[in-house]
Design an enzyme around this catalytic site. Structure first.
Site, PDB file in Angstrom:
ATOM      1  N   ASP A 260       0.822  -1.205   0.000  1.00  0.00           N
ATOM      2  CA  ASP A 260       0.000   0.000   0.000  1.00  0.00           C
ATOM      3  C   ASP A 260       0.858   1.257   0.000  1.00  0.00           C
ATOM      4  O   ASP A 260       0.605   2.204  -0.757  1.00  0.00           O
ATOM      5  CB  ASP A 260      -0.919  -0.025   1.223  1.00  0.00           C
ATOM      6  CG  ASP A 260      -2.272   0.607   0.935  1.00  0.00           C
ATOM      7  OD1 ASP A 260      -2.571   0.832  -0.250  1.00  0.00           O
ATOM      8  OD2 ASP A 260      -3.038   0.865   1.882  1.00  0.00           O
TER       9      ASP A 260
ATOM     10  N   ASP B 160      -8.898  -2.262   2.643  1.00  0.00           N
ATOM     11  CA  ASP B 160      -8.770  -1.642   3.960  1.00  0.00           C
ATOM     12  C   ASP B 160      -9.813  -2.157   4.940  1.00  0.00           C
ATOM     13  O   ASP B 160      -9.777  -1.805   6.125  1.00  0.00           O
ATOM     14  CB  ASP B 160      -8.894  -0.122   3.832  1.00  0.00           C
ATOM     15  CG  ASP B 160      -7.851   0.457   2.889  1.00  0.00           C
ATOM     16  OD1 ASP B 160      -6.738  -0.089   2.857  1.00  0.00           O
ATOM     17  OD2 ASP B 160      -8.147   1.432   2.177  1.00  0.00           O
TER      18      ASP B 160
END
Length: 591
Positions: free
Chosen positions: A356, A418
């Protein structure tokens, strides 16, 4: 000297932040003939030409002159009477913005709108030119110009203004509730379901069709393969977005309808109607004779997915269907995918943490455009011919009226990753809680840690005003919290290796204290005893032949009327030969 330098540096930073925040503005349009409700359109302006008022009430409502067929690059392009007390609308091209605005200001214009058929860019110029111009100049898209004349006609009045951007939009509260609720519900459901299956010897059957899905244990090799696939797909989407976006949309429709079916199926099975089955046949899937209510549920889930696929670009309401389907998809994945140890959880979270951060903060230095690959793919490339958006996000429209909501980012987004990645850790914590009987302290702590990490993400988003890798804040919060709880309870070894998960425990959390047998599903067949337990269970059944076991009484639809007359079914079930047929009737079993 140092203090003075810091003050100057802070002033430069504030000036730069103000310029960036005020690049987007609004043009409020009303008709001169009728008096309907006005409408705002996006404009892109440079505050160094002239500042715009922050309040619409302080902006002057002036006549809009339609000179969109003129480029306004020479004095011959000026009308005979000039632009006295008007805001002319001219076409972009053939000369600089400075030349256009200088001619307009010299002819009495109070502002200038330049129509652009291309991507909007801030109108710029030299520093000396900024000092000469005292009227605002802004760019308006060609599509918005057509909408203005179609909605209000050619006799309109406009006002230019740029309201201040809010620090944090209220839609973040909705995203926070959806994300934390999905993680908590998915983790609780997945953990409870997985632990319950450890006490069952067979999966639940509803007649000929199996109702429970088998969970998939994630191994380190699977984690590596998954991360490589994510990196490859993200890079491919960045370079071939217009071709692959429809593949992702199709996959989302299929996966989300499956997830919605999985989430609603337990509730539909409790309905008292439509329980009949289809007749015997040889068709694929239908040869299992599914119930009519399950077929109706499948059609409903497919219909919801198809409706979203058709109307996915309707910004007014399609986001509601996308969020509902996305939450169902996340719950389904949390129920299906299982991390067996905290070591596997740590490996997965740390690898995706690096993934990420790399694709958000490092890739801008590697791309020609200087944009983040992750942000470009998530929000859709600005030069995309299809203007499609990836559906693998929760999206909520901005609730505050601001230029940013109208022009650039009308929605706030949170990726499914997420939610899913931290949710797998929450599910593991809940499973471990039930096994060690810790009153769900790991589950509650990890859920709270997820909420805190999400709040930190929102704060970073508000301060930096750019897309943030949420796992950068979520992973440390959750891993440190889970590790600290295990260390405090002196269970770090068992928590790390998952050794707290015993295959056969003497006591099930779903069974009463006096039950010697593991619980069984109310709709499934009687579990068979493993070889090591038959001798242990035999004496107990011979000592109490008249009384039914407690596990048979659990899950009953109603109390048995004559327990002694039906008692032989208990030892018959416990010692039943696998090859012998199961009893046709069982006491108190609900359909």
């Amino acid at each position: 000297m140092a203090a003075s330098a810091l003050v100057r540096l802070g002033a430069v930073f504030l000036l730069f932040a103000a310029q960036v925040a005020c690049e987007y503005g609004m043009v409020h349009v009303v008709s001169e003939i009728a008096v309907p409700r006005g409408k705002d359109y996006c404009i892109l302006y440079n505050p160094q030409w002239a500042h715009l008022p922050h309040d619409l009430g302080k902006a002057s409502l002036l006549q809009l002159g339609d000179w969109s067929s003129s480029l306004l690059c020479s004095p011959s392009d000026l009308p005979a009477g000039g632009f006295s007390n008007q805001i002319p609308l001219v076409a972009r091209g053939n000369c600089t913005f400075y030349e256009k605005v200088r001619l307009a200001q010299g002819s009495g214009a109070r502002g200038l709108l330049v129509v652009s058929k291309e991507k909007l860019v801030p109108p710029g110029g030299n520093k000396t030119q900024y000092e000469e111009i005292g009227i605002p100049v802004a760019l308006l898209s060609y599509k918005d110009m057509l909408d203005i004349f179609r909605s209000f006609g050619h006799k309109v009045r406009v006002a230019l203004y740029a309201p201040s951007e809010p620090v944090l939009d209220y839609n973040m509260v909705i995203i926070f509730i959806m994300a934390v609720g999905t993680v908590a519900l998915g983790g609780y459901w997945a953990g409870s379901r997985d632990v319950k299956k450890r006490y069952m010897k067979h999966k639940r059957d509803d007649g000929p069709e199996k109702q429970e899905d088998e969970a998939v244990d994630v191994t380190p090799v699977m984690i590596c393969v998954f991360v490589v696939m994510c990196c490859s797909m993200l890079v491919l989407l960045y370079y071939f977005y217009d071709h692959l976006v429809y593949v992702i949309i199709g996959i989302f429709c299929l996966a989300s309808s499956t997830g919605l079916y999985s989430c609603l199926a337990p509730c539909v099975r409790r309905l008292p109607c439509c329980g009949c089955r289809v007749p015997d046949n040889s068709l694929p899937y239908f040869h299992k004779r599914p119930q009519a209510r399950m077929l109706l549920l499948a059609l409903f889930c497919v219909a919801i997915s198809v409706v979203w696929g058709i109307f996915r670009n309707e910004d007014q309401w399609a986001w509601v269907l996308q969020d509902a389907l996305g939450i169902a998809f996340c719950l389904y994945m949390l129920k299906t995918i299982r991390l067996p140890t905290f070591k596997a959880c740590t490996l997965l979270l740390l690898v995706l943490f690096i993934y990420d951060v790399f694709f958000v903060f490092i890739t801008p230095f590697l791309t020609k455009s200087g944009n983040s690959i992750m942000v470009e793919v998530a929000t859709g490339p600005s030069d995309s011919a299809t203007h499609e958006k990836l559906p693998m996000v929760l999206k909520v429209p901005r609730l505050n009226s601001s230029p940013l909501a109208l022009c650039d980012r009308p929605f706030s987004l949170l990726g499914f990753g997420d939610i899913l990645v931290p949710g797998l850790l929450v599910a593991y914590c809940h499973r471990f809680d039930v096994q060690v009987q810790s009153s769900r302290v790991y589950f509650v702590a990890s859920t709270i840690a997820y909420g805190i990490g999400l709040l930190v993400t929102f704060v970073a988003l508000a301060l930096m005003q750019r897309g943030q890798p949420a796992l950068l804040y979520l992973v440390p919060c959750m891993l440190v919290t889970s590790f600290a709880i295990a260390l405090w309870r002196r269970e770090l070894g068992a928590f790390w290796t998952g050794s707290g998960f015993a295959k056969d425990l003497p006591q099930s959390p779903w069974a009463p204290a006096d039950s010697p047998q593991p619980p069984r599903d109310s709709d499934g067949p009687c579990p068979q005893q493993p070889p090591g337990e038959e001798q242990a269970k035999g004496p107990l059944s011979t000592e109490q032949p008249p009384e039914p076991s407690a596990s048979e009484e659990e899950g009953a639809a109603g109390p048995a009327q004559e327990p002694r007359s039906r008692a032989p079914s208990a030892p018959e079930c416990v010692g039943q030969d696998p090859a012998s047929p199961s009893p046709t009737t069982q006491p108190g079993i609900s359909a």
